[in-house]
Scaffold this motif. Sequence first.
Motif, PDB file in Angstrom:
ATOM      1  N   HIS A 234       0.723  -1.225  -0.063  1.00  0.00           N
ATOM      2  CA  HIS A 234       0.247  -0.016  -0.097  1.00  0.00           C
ATOM      3  C   HIS A 234       0.972   1.325  -0.123  1.00  0.00           C
ATOM      4  O   HIS A 234       0.362   2.310  -0.014  1.00  0.00           O
ATOM      5  CB  HIS A 234      -0.938   0.120   1.031  1.00  0.00           C
ATOM      6  N   ARG A 235       2.214   1.004  -0.240  1.00  0.00           N
ATOM      7  CA  ARG A 235       2.981   2.145  -0.090  1.00  0.00           C
ATOM      8  C   ARG A 235       3.704   2.157  -1.634  1.00  0.00           C
ATOM      9  O   ARG A 235       4.033   1.247  -2.124  1.00  0.00           O
ATOM     10  CB  ARG A 235       4.169   2.246   0.911  1.00  0.00           C
ATOM     11  N   GLU A 236       3.897   3.466  -2.008  1.00  0.00           N
ATOM     12  CA  GLU A 236       4.665   3.791  -3.295  1.00  0.00           C
ATOM     13  C   GLU A 236       5.970   3.875  -3.174  1.00  0.00           C
ATOM     14  O   GLU A 236       6.552   4.948  -2.634  1.00  0.00           O
ATOM     15  CB  GLU A 236       4.165   4.742  -3.982  1.00  0.00           C
ATOM     16  N   PHE A 237       6.709   2.959  -3.415  1.00  0.00           N
ATOM     17  CA  PHE A 237       8.389   2.948  -3.472  1.00  0.00           C
ATOM     18  C   PHE A 237       9.190   1.986  -4.323  1.00  0.00           C
ATOM     19  O   PHE A 237       8.404   0.986  -4.825  1.00  0.00           O
ATOM     20  CB  PHE A 237       8.997   2.751  -2.146  1.00  0.00           C
ATOM     21  N   VAL A 238      10.270   2.488  -4.798  1.00  0.00           N
ATOM     22  CA  VAL A 238      11.018   1.484  -5.751  1.00  0.00           C
ATOM     23  C   VAL A 238      12.296   1.547  -5.143  1.00  0.00           C
ATOM     24  O   VAL A 238      13.137   2.657  -5.006  1.00  0.00           O
ATOM     25  CB  VAL A 238      11.068   1.943  -7.333  1.00  0.00           C
ATOM     26  N   ILE A 239      12.973   0.334  -4.968  1.00  0.00           N
ATOM     27  CA  ILE A 239      14.124  -0.267  -4.627  1.00  0.00           C
ATOM     28  C   ILE A 239      15.023  -0.181  -5.763  1.00  0.00           C
ATOM     29  O   ILE A 239      14.999  -1.081  -6.492  1.00  0.00           O
ATOM     30  CB  ILE A 239      14.215  -1.345  -3.729  1.00  0.00           C
ATOM     31  N   SER A 240      15.877   0.865  -6.205  1.00  0.00           N
ATOM     32  CA  SER A 240      16.690   0.850  -7.560  1.00  0.00           C
ATOM     33  C   SER A 240      17.861   0.268  -7.347  1.00  0.00           C
ATOM     34  O   SER A 240      18.140  -0.771  -8.094  1.00  0.00           O
ATOM     35  CB  SER A 240      16.961   2.170  -7.892  1.00  0.00           C
ATOM     36  N   ARG A 241      18.691   0.541  -6.146  1.00  0.00           N
ATOM     37  CA  ARG A 241      20.094  -0.146  -6.155  1.00  0.00           C
ATOM     38  C   ARG A 241      20.471  -0.371  -4.860  1.00  0.00           C
ATOM     39  O   ARG A 241      20.073   0.083  -3.806  1.00  0.00           O
ATOM     40  CB  ARG A 241      21.121   0.988  -6.796  1.00  0.00           C
ATOM     41  N   ILE A 242      21.680  -1.187  -4.715  1.00  0.00           N
ATOM     42  CA  ILE A 242      21.865  -1.910  -3.498  1.00  0.00           C
ATOM     43  C   ILE A 242      23.424  -1.880  -3.310  1.00  0.00           C
ATOM     44  O   ILE A 242      24.031  -2.193  -4.248  1.00  0.00           O
ATOM     45  CB  ILE A 242      21.253  -3.217  -3.027  1.00  0.00           C
ATOM     46  N   TRP A 243      23.934  -1.376  -1.809  1.00  0.00           N
ATOM     47  CA  TRP A 243      25.355  -1.410  -1.880  1.00  0.00           C
ATOM     48  C   TRP A 243      25.571  -2.529  -0.564  1.00  0.00           C
ATOM     49  O   TRP A 243      25.312  -2.301   0.586  1.00  0.00           O
ATOM     50  CB  TRP A 243      25.889   0.058  -1.313  1.00  0.00           C
ATOM     51  N   TYR A 244      26.331  -3.498  -1.137  1.00  0.00           N
ATOM     52  CA  TYR A 244      26.250  -4.480  -0.204  1.00  0.00           C
ATOM     53  C   TYR A 244      27.477  -4.476   1.036  1.00  0.00           C
ATOM     54  O   TYR A 244      28.499  -3.830   0.455  1.00  0.00           O
ATOM     55  CB  TYR A 244      26.667  -5.942  -0.881  1.00  0.00           C
ATOM     56  N   ASN A 245      27.019  -4.572   1.887  1.00  0.00           N
ATOM     57  CA  ASN A 245      27.901  -4.049   3.143  1.00  0.00           C
ATOM     58  C   ASN A 245      29.237  -5.129   3.246  1.00  0.00           C
ATOM     59  O   ASN A 245      30.287  -4.721   3.370  1.00  0.00           O
ATOM     60  CB  ASN A 245      27.339  -4.145   4.567  1.00  0.00           C
ATOM     61  N   ASP A 246      29.116  -6.421   2.698  1.00  0.00           N
ATOM     62  CA  ASP A 246      30.033  -7.381   2.981  1.00  0.00           C
ATOM     63  C   ASP A 246      31.187  -7.165   1.860  1.00  0.00           C
ATOM     64  O   ASP A 246      32.268  -7.124   2.021  1.00  0.00           O
ATOM     65  CB  ASP A 246      29.625  -8.937   2.822  1.00  0.00           C
ATOM     66  N   SER A 247      30.640  -6.947   0.568  1.00  0.00           N
ATOM     67  CA  SER A 247      31.389  -6.835  -0.685  1.00  0.00           C
ATOM     68  C   SER A 247      31.672  -5.336  -1.109  1.00  0.00           C
ATOM     69  O   SER A 247      32.679  -5.247  -1.667  1.00  0.00           O
ATOM     70  CB  SER A 247      31.123  -7.603  -1.766  1.00  0.00           C
ATOM     71  N   LYS A 248      31.104  -4.475  -0.482  1.00  0.00           N
ATOM     72  CA  LYS A 248      31.271  -3.050  -0.995  1.00  0.00           C
ATOM     73  C   LYS A 248      31.022  -2.745  -2.455  1.00  0.00           C
ATOM     74  O   LYS A 248      31.636  -1.916  -2.880  1.00  0.00           O
ATOM     75  CB  LYS A 248      32.696  -2.448  -0.510  1.00  0.00           C
ATOM     76  N   LYS A 249      30.127  -3.518  -2.966  1.00  0.00           N
ATOM     77  CA  LYS A 249      29.855  -3.538  -4.389  1.00  0.00           C
ATOM     78  C   LYS A 249      28.329  -2.879  -4.538  1.00  0.00           C
ATOM     79  O   LYS A 249      27.575  -3.290  -3.846  1.00  0.00           O
ATOM     80  CB  LYS A 249      29.994  -5.073  -5.050  1.00  0.00           C
ATOM     81  N   ILE A 250      28.056  -2.236  -5.804  1.00  0.00           N
ATOM     82  CA  ILE A 250      26.765  -1.671  -5.946  1.00  0.00           C
ATOM     83  C   ILE A 250      26.344  -2.365  -7.034  1.00  0.00           C
ATOM     84  O   ILE A 250      26.937  -2.844  -8.024  1.00  0.00           O
ATOM     85  CB  ILE A 250      26.927  -0.253  -6.462  1.00  0.00           C
ATOM     86  N   GLU A 251      25.175  -3.145  -6.853  1.00  0.00           N
ATOM     87  CA  GLU A 251      24.505  -3.911  -7.830  1.00  0.00           C
ATOM     88  C   GLU A 251      23.040  -3.070  -7.992  1.00  0.00           C
ATOM     89  O   GLU A 251      22.486  -2.479  -7.250  1.00  0.00           O
ATOM     90  CB  GLU A 251      24.331  -5.531  -7.324  1.00  0.00           C
ATOM     91  N   MET A 252      22.420  -3.710  -9.205  1.00  0.00           N
ATOM     92  CA  MET A 252      20.917  -3.340  -9.521  1.00  0.00           C
ATOM     93  C   MET A 252      20.182  -4.319  -8.801  1.00  0.00           C
ATOM     94  O   MET A 252      20.474  -5.300  -8.305  1.00  0.00           O
ATOM     95  CB  MET A 252      20.909  -3.632 -11.101  1.00  0.00           C
ATOM     96  N   VAL A 253      18.936  -3.818  -8.371  1.00  0.00           N
ATOM     97  CA  VAL A 253      18.172  -4.520  -7.627  1.00  0.00           C
ATOM     98  C   VAL A 253      17.230  -5.177  -8.424  1.00  0.00           C
ATOM     99  O   VAL A 253      16.659  -4.627  -9.451  1.00  0.00           O
ATOM    100  CB  VAL A 253      17.309  -3.849  -6.564  1.00  0.00           C
TER     101      VAL A 253
END
Length: 560
Positions: A234-253
């Motif tokens: 019931h909420r409007e949101f989009v998770i676009s990208r994630i920064w993994y804490n263990d690998s310090k890499k940015i990935e598409m969600v």
Amino acid sequence: MEWIHELLWGEGIAHSVLLLSVVIVMGILLGKIKIGGISLGITFVLFTGIALGHFGFSINHQILHFFKEFGLILFVYSIGMQVGPGFFSSFRKGGLTLNMLAAGVVLLGVLITVSIHYLTGIPIPTMVGVLSGAVTNTPGLGAAQQTYSDIHGGTTDGTIAMGYAVAYPLGVVGVILSILCIRFMFRVRFDKETERLNREDDAQANAARPVSLMVKNPAIFGMSVSEISALMKHREFVISRIWYNDSKKIEMVSADTVLHENDKIFVITNEQDAETVKVFVGEEIPMERKQWIRPESRFISRRILVTKSNLNGKRLGELKLRKLCGINITRINRSGVDFVASPNLTLQVGDRVTVVGTESAIANVEGILGNSMKRLNEPNLVPIFLGIALGILLGSIPITFPGIPQPVKLGLAGGPLIVAILVSRFGYRYKLVTYTTMSANLMLREIGITIFLACVGIDAGGGFMETIIHQGGLAWIGYGFIITAAPLLIVGVIARSFYRLNYFTLMGLLAGSTTDPPALAYSNATAGNDAPSVGYATVYPLTMFLRVLTAQLLILILGS
């Protein structure tokens, strides 16, 4: 030399087009002249036509009638296409208060007009012309003339245009004087108004807002994005990208992406749901958008235009772009406003979609959505002429009301205006591509209004001076000023005293309630911010509709 005489003084098509062209060119050039920083703009075409009509230039009645009505149709239809998309949304939240105040200005103007009619005995068609000029509303003039013609079997009343012409100049000045009067009455200080404006949260509830968050809620550790979306459906949101804490890499969600403690996510939501999303995920972190795309990252962000007509009216979720292309859509920009890219959002041709993904994936999305500026630049004439045809049909339907001797018709002004509003707002549901570039709409509108004003001026010019000197035309100017100033001052005092309206917004409200562009230009220059424009745009659609409607009703009820 007979051909020259025929060209200048005859009644043929060549003479008609030549005279109209000369009137329009001269009127536009003279309208650029500013006196005290104020110009009459395109309305000077009317006065040029009156001047040439006074000196004996004329056009065959049938030809003049066709040009005038066709110009009016083009003008009101393009106005409807412009205001239609925001017509219904303008009533939401704070817009409802502004629109009710603007409607009050319209109603008070009508009541004063009727009162002057009964007190002085001036015919109501003349007073409707004075009213339209006093509030600088040309569509109201056109609606009144067309309605009068329908009632009286095609005959026209020249005093409608004359009343408009004599009241218009002081109408422009009267709006600005009323704005200044409100300022001095309430001793408005611009610095305090600016501070107050900055404190107000005027962000739209559905405007897209980027937020960087750190996952701190133990309840979502190990949950996938699809599971989180289901919990927060019931909420409007989009998770676009994630920064993994263990690998310090940015990935598409993707839907299968799993969140862990201290992972960072980039979310697009709206102002209304932002706080809820923050509390649910964890905490907001100070991370700029550019940090989410590192130089070495293969991901890019690009805006893609929706230009394929078969997508018009489709929901974003139906395209399954994330699953098919491996991309994320974070925002959709429509008419300058960003929306959260929720699956239920309906696409329209002309939308700008913000896509995040690899170069090749975005190229695939471009193929699906179109992204062809050339397609947008191509005119969509079918919706325009189909809408005009439907508008004429609607305007020709006689509607009988008790107590009104003549059947009511929306006419060639009201019918196309209503259809244009509906087509531009809901046409996508029927696969109609109603997108028109701003320049194309403006061109259509200006052509229509200049032709209409030139015809009205030429038609009224023959008896204009006689009316001013011997038929009380000078008194019309005074009545017009009362119709201009009194409603604005009354509503301005109410808006400021009871609704505590910000003065900058109030300036736009007063200019918009009279559909007066010169007053808006003055307000913008004085305020130094866009608050007057926002107020003007909020009330303009309803005000324009009410001005056209009330002009017709006054003629139908009291002028028959």
